[in-house]
Design a protein around this motif. Sequence first.
Motif, PDB file in Angstrom:
ATOM      1  N   ASN A  23      -5.359   2.412   4.667  1.00 10.06           N
ATOM      2  CA  ASN A  23      -6.511   1.588   5.138  1.00 10.06           C
ATOM      3  C   ASN A  23      -6.900   0.724   4.285  1.00 10.06           C
ATOM      4  OD1 ASN A  23      -8.515   1.540   7.381  1.00 10.06           O
ATOM      5  ND2 ASN A  23     -10.124   2.206   5.792  1.00 10.06           N
ATOM      6  N   GLU A  24      -6.123   0.597   2.911  1.00  7.76           N
ATOM      7  CA  GLU A  24      -6.688  -0.439   2.097  1.00  7.76           C
ATOM      8  C   GLU A  24      -6.430  -1.911   2.562  1.00  7.76           C
ATOM      9  OE1 GLU A  24      -7.232  -0.034  -2.290  1.00  7.76           O
ATOM     10  OE2 GLU A  24      -8.475   0.646  -0.576  1.00  7.76           O
ATOM     11  N   PRO A  25      -7.515  -2.687   2.184  1.00  8.26           N
ATOM     12  CA  PRO A  25      -7.261  -4.116   2.420  1.00  8.26           C
ATOM     13  C   PRO A  25      -6.245  -4.719   1.778  1.00  8.26           C
ATOM     14  CG  PRO A  25      -9.035  -3.901   1.085  1.00  8.26           C
ATOM     15  CD  PRO A  25      -8.629  -2.458   1.506  1.00  8.26           C
ATOM     16  N   MET A  26      -5.588  -5.965   2.156  1.00  7.77           N
ATOM     17  CA  MET A  26      -4.505  -6.920   1.611  1.00  7.77           C
ATOM     18  C   MET A  26      -5.263  -7.468   0.271  1.00  7.77           C
ATOM     19  SD  MET A  26      -2.230  -9.638   3.174  1.00  7.77           S
ATOM     20  CE  MET A  26      -3.595 -10.950   3.066  1.00  7.77           C
ATOM     21  N   ASN A  50       0.820  -1.204   0.207  1.00 13.47           N
ATOM     22  CA  ASN A  50      -0.035   0.113  -0.074  1.00 13.47           C
ATOM     23  C   ASN A  50       0.769   1.290   0.100  1.00 13.47           C
ATOM     24  OD1 ASN A  50      -2.389  -1.150  -0.082  1.00 13.47           O
ATOM     25  ND2 ASN A  50      -2.850  -1.078   2.119  1.00 13.47           N
ATOM     26  N   LEU A  51       1.920   1.257   0.660  1.00 12.56           N
ATOM     27  CA  LEU A  51       2.934   2.288   0.524  1.00 12.56           C
ATOM     28  C   LEU A  51       3.289   2.579  -0.688  1.00 12.56           C
ATOM     29  CD1 LEU A  51       4.466   4.522   2.414  1.00 12.56           C
ATOM     30  CD2 LEU A  51       6.146   2.799   2.971  1.00 12.56           C
ATOM     31  N   LYS A  52       3.799   1.403  -1.420  1.00 16.63           N
ATOM     32  CA  LYS A  52       4.052   1.833  -2.879  1.00 16.63           C
ATOM     33  C   LYS A  52       3.176   2.483  -3.558  1.00 16.63           C
ATOM     34  CE  LYS A  52       6.765  -1.637  -4.834  1.00 16.63           C
ATOM     35  NZ  LYS A  52       7.498  -2.799  -5.252  1.00 16.63           N
ATOM     36  N   LYS A  53       1.887   1.856  -3.445  1.00 17.89           N
ATOM     37  CA  LYS A  53       0.818   2.383  -4.277  1.00 17.89           C
ATOM     38  C   LYS A  53       0.577   4.044  -4.151  1.00 17.89           C
ATOM     39  CE  LYS A  53      -1.790  -1.975  -3.886  1.00 17.89           C
ATOM     40  NZ  LYS A  53      -3.215  -2.285  -3.464  1.00 17.89           N
ATOM     41  N   ALA A  54       0.745   4.193  -2.774  1.00 20.11           N
ATOM     42  CA  ALA A  54       0.726   5.805  -2.318  1.00 20.11           C
ATOM     43  C   ALA A  54       1.700   6.545  -2.826  1.00 20.11           C
ATOM     44  CB  ALA A  54       0.499   5.735  -0.929  1.00 20.11           C
ATOM     45  N   ILE A  55       3.119   5.962  -2.997  1.00 19.94           N
ATOM     46  CA  ILE A  55       3.742   6.595  -3.378  1.00 19.94           C
ATOM     47  C   ILE A  55       4.094   6.954  -5.071  1.00 19.94           C
ATOM     48  CG2 ILE A  55       6.738   6.750  -3.751  1.00 19.94           C
ATOM     49  CD1 ILE A  55       6.749   5.843  -0.808  1.00 19.94           C
ATOM     50  N   LEU A  90      -8.047   5.726  -7.652  1.00 20.47           N
ATOM     51  CA  LEU A  90      -9.088   4.412  -7.803  1.00 20.47           C
ATOM     52  C   LEU A  90      -8.388   3.324  -8.478  1.00 20.47           C
ATOM     53  CD1 LEU A  90     -12.668   6.070  -8.407  1.00 20.47           C
ATOM     54  CD2 LEU A  90     -11.813   4.572  -6.410  1.00 20.47           C
ATOM     55  N   THR A  91      -7.591   3.725  -9.819  1.00 16.90           N
ATOM     56  CA  THR A  91      -6.874   2.811 -10.633  1.00 16.90           C
ATOM     57  C   THR A  91      -5.709   2.131  -9.841  1.00 16.90           C
ATOM     58  OG1 THR A  91      -5.730   4.536 -11.721  1.00 16.90           O
ATOM     59  CG2 THR A  91      -7.934   3.916 -12.769  1.00 16.90           C
ATOM     60  N   ASN A  92      -5.096   3.161  -9.270  1.00 14.26           N
ATOM     61  CA  ASN A  92      -3.791   2.823  -8.464  1.00 14.26           C
ATOM     62  C   ASN A  92      -4.038   1.832  -7.130  1.00 14.26           C
ATOM     63  OD1 ASN A  92      -2.437   4.196 -10.514  1.00 14.26           O
ATOM     64  ND2 ASN A  92      -0.931   5.155  -9.018  1.00 14.26           N
ATOM     65  N   ARG A  93      -5.324   1.578  -6.901  1.00 12.07           N
ATOM     66  CA  ARG A  93      -5.590   0.480  -5.765  1.00 12.07           C
ATOM     67  C   ARG A  93      -4.918  -0.723  -6.032  1.00 12.07           C
ATOM     68  NH1 ARG A  93     -11.559   1.329  -3.874  1.00 12.07           N
ATOM     69  NH2 ARG A  93     -10.786   0.492  -2.108  1.00 12.07           N
ATOM     70  N   SER A  94      -4.713  -1.068  -7.333  1.00 13.35           N
ATOM     71  CA  SER A  94      -4.137  -2.363  -7.566  1.00 13.35           C
ATOM     72  C   SER A  94      -3.406  -2.122  -8.903  1.00 13.35           C
ATOM     73  CB  SER A  94      -5.088  -3.457  -7.671  1.00 13.35           C
ATOM     74  OG  SER A  94      -4.571  -4.673  -8.137  1.00 13.35           O
ATOM     75  N   GLU A  99     -12.988  -4.572  -9.931  1.00 15.26           N
ATOM     76  CA  GLU A  99     -12.541  -5.731  -8.645  1.00 15.26           C
ATOM     77  C   GLU A  99     -12.212  -4.729  -7.317  1.00 15.26           C
ATOM     78  OE1 GLU A  99     -12.123  -9.223  -7.337  1.00 15.26           O
ATOM     79  OE2 GLU A  99     -12.838  -8.673  -9.328  1.00 15.26           O
ATOM     80  N   THR A 100     -11.411  -3.738  -7.449  1.00 17.65           N
ATOM     81  CA  THR A 100     -10.992  -2.975  -6.614  1.00 17.65           C
ATOM     82  C   THR A 100     -12.001  -2.073  -5.870  1.00 17.65           C
ATOM     83  OG1 THR A 100      -9.992  -1.039  -7.961  1.00 17.65           O
ATOM     84  CG2 THR A 100      -8.563  -2.907  -7.106  1.00 17.65           C
ATOM     85  N   LEU A 101     -13.176  -1.994  -6.561  1.00 19.59           N
ATOM     86  CA  LEU A 101     -14.279  -1.065  -6.085  1.00 19.59           C
ATOM     87  C   LEU A 101     -14.992  -1.928  -5.093  1.00 19.59           C
ATOM     88  CD1 LEU A 101     -15.560   0.688  -9.301  1.00 19.59           C
ATOM     89  CD2 LEU A 101     -14.786   1.907  -7.113  1.00 19.59           C
ATOM     90  N   LYS A 102     -14.790  -2.903  -5.166  1.00 17.87           N
ATOM     91  CA  LYS A 102     -15.401  -4.096  -4.141  1.00 17.87           C
ATOM     92  C   LYS A 102     -14.613  -4.085  -2.567  1.00 17.87           C
ATOM     93  CE  LYS A 102     -16.337  -7.305  -7.825  1.00 17.87           C
ATOM     94  NZ  LYS A 102     -16.438  -8.708  -8.377  1.00 17.87           N
TER      95      LYS A 102
END
Length: 832
Positions: free
Chosen positions: A681-684, A626-631, A754-758, A765-768
């Motif tokens: 706060n993103e789930p695994m 998640n830290l990688k996604k945030a950065i 939203l797209t960078n959540r995964s 899928e990530t909207l779920k």
Amino acid sequence: MSYNIPPHLTGLSSEEVLASQKKYGFNKIKEGPENSWLTLLLNILREPMLLLLIAVAIIYVIVGDYSEAIFMFGAIVVVSGISFYQDNRSKKALEALEKLNEPLSTVIRNSKVIQIPTHEIAVGDLCIIEEGKMINADGKIVHSNDFSVNEASLTGEAFSVLKSLETDDKNVYSGTLVVSGLAVFEVEKIGQATKLGKIGTSIQSIQDERSPLQIQITKFVKGMAIVGVIIFLMVWGYSFWQSGKIMESLLVGLTLAMSILPEEIPVAFTTFMALGAWKLMREGIIIKRSSVVETLGSTTIICTDKTGTITENSMQLKALFDYRTNQLYNDKQFMDNALSELIQLAMWSSEPVPFDPMEKTLHKVYEQTQKEDQRQNYQMIHEYPLEGKPPMMTHLFENEKKERIIAAKGAPEAILAVSNLTDSERDDLRQHIKNLGKQGYRLLGVAKAHFEGNDFPEKQQDIDFEFLGFTVFYDPPKQGIQEVFQHIYDAGIKVKVITGDNEDTTKAIAQQAGIINTSPAVNGAEIVKHTQTELIELSRKTNLFTRMFPEAKLAMVNAFKKDEEIVAMLGDGVNDAPALKAAHIGVAMGNKGTEIAKEAASLVIIDDDLDKLVVGIAAGRRIYTNLKKAIQYIISIHIPIILTVSLPLFLGWIYPHIFTPVHVIFLELIMGPTCSIVYENEPMEKGTMNQKPRKITETFLSWKELNLSILQGLIIAAGVLFAYQLTAQKGGDEETTRAMVFTTLIFANILLSLTNRSFTYSIFETLKYKNKLFSIVIGSTLVLLFAILYIPIFADFFHLVGLRAKELATALVIASISVLWIEGYKWMKRKK
């Protein structure tokens, strides 16, 4: 825990405790002065982003743009408030961890043994200390048996010192560690008055070593800051050369500097680590250094002790083997008279005040089977503490009639070696050891001796012993341990058992616990003979290490580290402490673990449930991802802001100052919470715990990942600048063009988050994913955007106008095309 403490040791009364605490205070070493609110505020105001905001606000005041100045001062308050909030959350999380880290101390008060928080120890208290505990005050021994202490924290000497009422030095000191035995001491000095307090050392004053990730992030942010300063000077100079207006040019330069500075990155790192540690604490895992959270996810090898870690440490006495009758008796036959001497000598060879689970069991069996309790009639006159490889111990007792009992117990091999037996008798007994070991039983040999006079040999091994038999203990694997190890194997992590027990017992317990083993066990005595290179080779192919002593455990942990493995060492005993300290992640058991083990470890599992380690590893992987996604999000969204501020100026477009500081700071206020709070706060992601652990040596963001983020940012910038040109070419004025650019960028920001959540699974899928914070932040952003566009007072302030439905739709389409192309990349990645 029950203690057989001499009845004359009654301790302080409740009134005496209050009087002592009133006179001498509490057992605390004073820390540095408490930070005042002014100091905290000044620390926050040193942040580069706030300094830029202050500079911009001052310039607005100088040029007479008071509404903009008020807005910037408001932004300063908001940014400071967010910093206060995040600092406070981190501080509270760390304070809660600190409270849990405070050990309990055992004292005698009102003739009762109780446990109290360490800071409540009073001068005059009688403290009970035993093997594996840290001493938390200075005092003088009033009762002891087989008691030795390591005073390295004060003297620098690593060897243990025997202390008792008979030794010249009866003093014990705060901060030192009990190596063996038990003692009761009367507290003479506490807190600042102790030796440790006078030296002024405290665990809290030790600076944590920065993790590789911290170093990488700091370098990246510093690099960006240097680039920001250079570009700021260039833009300021260029703008001044064009316009000749120094203040206006300075504003343009500062606007660009604000857009370049990635100040969200260090904030995100601190928030992720502190909140990660706090969440794990709620799961029953105490993280003593927040940076350990990051390392957890990259664990490649788990080295685990057997007793108390894999097993329950219940030490049930399942059988007794009597040598004279050559018979094995089960626990229902312990009342048999043939076993009387074996049971008695097994008890006499234990500590008079037992603290080891096996010794407690032997005392209990003695009480249940013997008609007459002789323990009050005999006094210990000499003892040989537990030592040797493999270890044994010997106690000598005498009564008033000068009748003696000399009893020894220890590892079966050690007792056989000192017993008066023939080679064939030893071979027969070794076969018994092997057969029982294969069933997972843990054996202790028991022997007796006769010795006249007081000229005792220097070593217990020089006494001539008569072999009596074996005590046969069973310490079953913990319930559900097989599933725990299966989860560990699924995560691509190797398991190594490092134990002081023998090979046959270890093999049996490992098999029952579901530990994979296809190679022979290696003995601790062999390890010390190997070179570092040989140890690395051995470490790769061996899974069971038996008859391990502290130096051998430490050697193996260092060998794994040399082989570039990330080592988590699990242990609960005194002999595990050096290895726990040396490992990347030392994991101690909170319930049955010794104080020394907890002190050496960087992570404590409160309820001894090994499954919590899997929870911790999963949390580490989630936080790192998640830290990688945030950065990556921060990098991608900063690029269009930088180019939107700079390119119209450098390329001489019709509206060169399309963004002013108020637009940039608005975008910063949206981006900050998104990256540091929402992404945390993103789930695994599914499948995370079925991947191989990452290498600790790899760069935080690979070139591929960095290039992808830069590409995302450039395409968004192209989309935003296309919206600029499209509006300008259609004859749009500056306010309309600014509104179009601003709206397109905010829509792109929302879609990017939203797209960078995964970077694997689609946006559908990530909207779920369950993360309410995303809905709150996106909802708030849209409300603010429409307020700025359609409420006149805000629209005037931001120098833009409301867009028609068609223009809004155009902005959304441009933003969607510039962001959602990544979904095609993810689709191809999934196909592969």
